[in-house]
Design a protein around this motif. Structure first.
Motif, PDB file in Angstrom:
ATOM      1  N   ARG A  45      12.723  63.758  39.715  1.00  0.00           N
ATOM      2  CA  ARG A  45      13.097  62.639  39.406  1.00  0.00           C
ATOM      3  C   ARG A  45      12.226  61.677  40.223  1.00  0.00           C
ATOM      4  NH1 ARG A  45      18.872  62.455  40.669  1.00  0.00           N
ATOM      5  NH2 ARG A  45      18.029  62.183  42.764  1.00  0.00           N
ATOM      6  N   ALA A  46      11.914  61.966  41.635  1.00  0.00           N
ATOM      7  CA  ALA A  46      11.100  60.993  42.108  1.00  0.00           C
ATOM      8  C   ALA A  46       9.721  60.670  41.966  1.00  0.00           C
ATOM      9  CB  ALA A  46      10.992  61.450  43.828  1.00  0.00           C
ATOM     10  N   GLY A  47       9.245  61.481  40.920  1.00  0.00           N
ATOM     11  CA  GLY A  47       8.054  61.450  40.118  1.00  0.00           C
ATOM     12  C   GLY A  47       7.081  62.424  40.598  1.00  0.00           C
ATOM     13  N   HIS A  48       7.479  63.447  41.271  1.00  0.00           N
ATOM     14  CA  HIS A  48       6.540  64.399  41.800  1.00  0.00           C
ATOM     15  C   HIS A  48       6.830  65.927  41.044  1.00  0.00           C
ATOM     16  CE1 HIS A  48       5.665  61.531  44.727  1.00  0.00           C
ATOM     17  NE2 HIS A  48       7.197  61.626  45.164  1.00  0.00           N
ATOM     18  N   ILE A  49       5.925  66.954  41.592  1.00  0.00           N
ATOM     19  CA  ILE A  49       5.920  68.362  40.879  1.00  0.00           C
ATOM     20  C   ILE A  49       6.523  69.239  42.036  1.00  0.00           C
ATOM     21  CG2 ILE A  49       4.791  70.080  39.818  1.00  0.00           C
ATOM     22  CD1 ILE A  49       2.617  67.654  39.519  1.00  0.00           C
TER      23      ILE A  49
END
Length: 130
Positions: A45-49
């Motif tokens: 959700r924070a934009g990472h993998i």
């Protein structure tokens, strides 16, 4: 310490207990894996993998014919998988709980200058994603 590039998603290895403290009980290991996986959504959700070493190591063990994470072959796969993943990862959150493997992951990350977080909220973008 490695500088974080906020312009791209980070590959983040989630470190925490898996087999430690379970006495080899498959149900306790399953619960630990579930706890590790619960950290995946906030990271995504924070934009990472998000990445968990067991997501790679367990299928490798299976394909090698091992009976599971307690098979003698696991020593050649479990920790080495995390060490290899850390050659590609940008950060490591350390979840609470005793874990030799997670402590090794943190030590390797620090040696390589990879940021180690003690809470998911420390991860870049996590506060924005709430």
């Amino acid at each position: 310490m490695t500088t974080i590039d906020d312009s791209r998603p980070l590959l983040i290895l989630i470190a925490g207990p898996y087999a430690s403290g379970t006495g080899g009980d498959p149900e306790l290991m399953r619960r630990n894996l579930k706890r590790l996986e619960e950290a995946a959504w906030p990271i995504f959700r924070a934009g990472h993998i998000p990445m968990i070493g067991e997501w790679v190591a367990l299928p490798v063990l299976h394909s090698a014919g091992a009976s599971g994470p307690l098979d003698p072959l696991a020593k050649q796969v479990m920790y080495p998988t995390a060490e290899r993943l850390l050659q590609h990862c940008d950060a490591v959150p350390r979840l609470p709980g005793e874990s030799t493997g997670a402590d090794q992951d943190v030590a390797i990350a620090r040696e390589r200058g990879i940021p180690v977080y003690t809470s998911l909220e420390e991860i870049p973008g996590a506060a924005v994603a709430v």
